[in-house]
Design an enzyme around this catalytic site. Structure first.
Site, PDB file in Angstrom:
ATOM      1  N   ARG A  75     -25.117 -21.493  11.169  1.00  0.00           N
ATOM      2  CA  ARG A  75     -25.324 -20.988   9.811  1.00  0.00           C
ATOM      3  C   ARG A  75     -24.045 -20.459   9.178  1.00  0.00           C
ATOM      4  O   ARG A  75     -23.896 -20.430   7.969  1.00  0.00           O
ATOM      5  CB  ARG A  75     -26.396 -19.884   9.846  1.00  0.00           C
ATOM      6  CG  ARG A  75     -26.686 -19.190   8.528  1.00  0.00           C
ATOM      7  CD  ARG A  75     -27.173 -20.168   7.468  1.00  0.00           C
ATOM      8  NE  ARG A  75     -27.533 -19.491   6.250  1.00  0.00           N
ATOM      9  CZ  ARG A  75     -26.663 -19.056   5.332  1.00  0.00           C
ATOM     10  NH1 ARG A  75     -25.368 -19.224   5.508  1.00  0.00           N
ATOM     11  NH2 ARG A  75     -27.082 -18.439   4.240  1.00  0.00           N
ATOM     12  N   LYS A  76     -23.111 -19.981  10.000  1.00  0.00           N
ATOM     13  CA  LYS A  76     -21.846 -19.414   9.507  1.00  0.00           C
ATOM     14  C   LYS A  76     -22.097 -18.351   8.433  1.00  0.00           C
ATOM     15  O   LYS A  76     -21.586 -18.431   7.308  1.00  0.00           O
ATOM     16  CB  LYS A  76     -20.916 -20.495   8.978  1.00  0.00           C
ATOM     17  CG  LYS A  76     -20.419 -21.474  10.043  1.00  0.00           C
ATOM     18  CD  LYS A  76     -19.379 -22.428   9.470  1.00  0.00           C
ATOM     19  CE  LYS A  76     -18.845 -23.373  10.528  1.00  0.00           C
ATOM     20  NZ  LYS A  76     -19.827 -24.410  10.912  1.00  0.00           N
ATOM     21  N   PHE A  77     -22.849 -17.320   8.784  1.00  0.00           N
ATOM     22  CA  PHE A  77     -23.107 -16.223   7.852  1.00  0.00           C
ATOM     23  C   PHE A  77     -21.779 -15.616   7.402  1.00  0.00           C
ATOM     24  O   PHE A  77     -20.833 -15.493   8.189  1.00  0.00           O
ATOM     25  CB  PHE A  77     -23.960 -15.149   8.524  1.00  0.00           C
ATOM     26  CG  PHE A  77     -25.394 -15.553   8.741  1.00  0.00           C
ATOM     27  CD1 PHE A  77     -26.310 -15.510   7.708  1.00  0.00           C
ATOM     28  CD2 PHE A  77     -25.824 -15.976   9.992  1.00  0.00           C
ATOM     29  CE1 PHE A  77     -27.633 -15.873   7.910  1.00  0.00           C
ATOM     30  CE2 PHE A  77     -27.147 -16.340  10.213  1.00  0.00           C
ATOM     31  CZ  PHE A  77     -28.050 -16.293   9.163  1.00  0.00           C
TER      32      PHE A  77
END
Length: 533
Positions: free
Chosen positions: A360-362
């Site tokens: 997701r690479k928040f």
């Protein structure tokens, strides 16, 4: 002696170790003079002045509420310390916090500190600084630990004017680095910083480092003085006292110190087996992943960036026997159905014994990522074993994700490096990611990295997992900046643990056969590296 300064507190909860010639007001309105104690606090005689007794009582109170603990504790630096000071607990004891604030104020007055405004270092020192501000009617400003990307976007909050002198309030000092992290944004706002006040000096080089930056440290207590009082009252054994003194002596951090800062970990084999590292993992999810890798004899993660959820489930079923984890990009799939996707993928993970990694690479502030992770359309925390995040927003992003994921025994990878050409995730950025991971060993399970073997300084804890994307059997790149490295290079030369392969598997004519090939090559690279160790 001269009359007390206007701001000097009139309570008995004040400092015992004032500088000579410093005004001290006791509850019976008599003044006393005392000299600063040397390396170890000596037992005060029966006729010791009341202020000495007040300091002893303060030390004993800190020990009673477990603000000072003895045992084995992993510090932010990765070192194992026989003593741990955690002053966050004093917010639950208002009287004690007021005594701490009073003692810190008095040591300032005794030291002749002059300032217009105060700034507490977040987070532990903020309530202490607030108590000092309220008691003595001195204005206060506040440094944001995470600068917001909306509103004023200010690093320093409050009413102040360039040219004013600002006092820094910190709970304790070890190397002085956290203080310097506050000095820089204050000076950027035009504020002058001359003095720093702390409750405890760990005596590991902090005063020297601050002095080298023209900052004067005012400390209420020193660790060795505290040991003397606790030993006198049979709160610690002679062995513990000796071990703490030895640790302090061996881990000096000041300028010109002959000891390392931090001290390097004991020499270890270049490559520990996955099962050995699983036993060391402090994050439950990292432990499960390392155990799966050892059990299945695979260090292959496949990034199945296919076009639909249906395709993903089909690929997962085909390659499942060969992988330790499956990396998804759930926001790609137009046919995503929250009611069916998670249970279907979880069933395949159970069937083939692999973990699910949602890439997701928040990258937002803590409050936002909490909602993105827990709810929304995809409800990632419900079905993904672990996810990942950028550290650009600061430590708040970890706090937010941890609030959701830790109760579910999820894990988090920090993006320390990236495999794309021209990436800015290098150098100091990578070092900060490693430092943040050390602060959250129960939730941060490792890193997305490219060359962890080349990271400067102490290596990350062996319980943390390194996962490297951009792996193909042949070295090269694509026309969008992706750089590819071979499994042998990633595992042996670059020091990673898990190879992440995308198009080399899911775009192959036979994804299952391609996954089996990558599995064999990746695992052999690992076995060869273990033998070389």
């Amino acid at each position: 002696p001269p009359p007390p300064s206007p701001g000097t507190p009139k309570t008995a909860g004040a400092l015992s170790r004032t500088r000579s010639r410093a005004p001290v007001v006791a509850s019976n309105k008599r003044s006393a003079r005392s000299t600063r104690a040397s390396a170890v606090a000596s037992t005060p005689p029966p006729s010791a002045p009341p202020m000495a007794k007040a300091t002893e009582e303060l030390i004993l109170a800190l020990h009673e509420v477990e603000a000072v603990k003895f045992g084995e504790f992993k510090l932010k630096s990765g070192l194992i310390s026989p003593i741990y000071v955690d002053l966050r607990v004093i917010v639950s004891y208002p009287e004690l916090m007021q005594k701490v604030a009073d003692a810190m104020w008095e040591v300032l007055m005794a030291g002749g500190a002059e300032f217009d405004i105060m700034c507490g270092v977040p987070y532990t020192a903020l309530p202490i600084a607030t108590a000092m501000s309220l008691t003595h009617k001195r204005p206060m400003c506040m440094r944001r630990k995470e600068v917001k990307d909306y509103g004023t976007k200010k690093a320093i909050e409050g009413a102040y004017k360039p040219g004013q002198t600002c006092l820094i309030v910190e709970d304790l000092v070890t190397s002085g680095m956290s203080v310097m992290e506050t000095v820089d944004p204050l000076q950027a706002e035009g504020l002058a910083v001359k003095d720093v006040v702390v409750l405890i000096d760990r005596e590991q080089g902090g005063p020297e480092r601050l002095a080298s930056n023209s900052l004067k440290l005012h400390a209420v207590l020193r660790i060795t003085e505290m040991l003397g009082v606790l030993s006198k009252h049979n709160k610690v054994s002679d062995e513990v006292v000796a071990s703490v003194k030895a640790f302090i002596a061996a881990n000096q951090t000041g300028p010109g110190s002959s000891a390392p800062a931090p001290a390097p970990a004991p020499a270890a084999p270049a490559r520990l087996r996955y099962e050995e590292r699983a036993a060391m993992a402090q994050c439950a999810c990292a432990k499960r992943l390392l155990e799966c890798m050892a059990r299945k004899e695979t260090n292959l993660c496949v990034a199945a960036d296919v076009n639909t959820a249906a395709e993903l489930l089909a690929v997962a079923d085909a390659i499942g026997p060969h992988i330790c984890c499956l990396k998804t990009h759930v926001d790609i799939y137009p046919d995503f159905d929250a009611a069916t996707f998670g249970p279907a993928l979880a069933a395949l993970a159970e069937k083939h014994d692999f973990l699910i990694f949602e890439d997701r690479k928040f990258a937002d502030i803590g409050n936002t990522v909490t909602m993105q992770y827990a709810s929304g359309v995809h409800k990632i925390a419900d079905w993904s074993d672990f996810t990942n995040a950028h550290i650009v927003p600061g430590p708040g992003i970890i706090d937010g994700l941890k609030q959701v994921g830790l109760p579910k025994e999820r894990g988090l990878l920090l993006l320390a490096e990236m495999s794309s050409s021209g990436t800015m995730a290098t150098g100091d950025y990578t070092a900060k990611a490693a430092a943040l991971a050390a602060e959250h060993p129960d939730f941060v399970m490792g890193f997305i990295s490219v060359s962890p073997a080349q990271w400067p300084g102490a290596k990350p804890h062996p319980g943390l997992v390194q996962m490297t994307p951009g792996v193909q059997l042949e070295k090269g790149g694509d026309n969008l900046g992706q750089q590819y490295n071979t499994p042998q290079s990633v595992i042996q030369e670059r020091g990673s643990d898990v190879i992440i392969v995308g198009r080399g598997v899911y775009k192959a004519a036979d994804p299952s056969k391609a996954a089996a090939e990558y599995r064999q090559v990746g695992w052999q690279a690992y076995l060869d590296h273990v033998k070389q160790s």
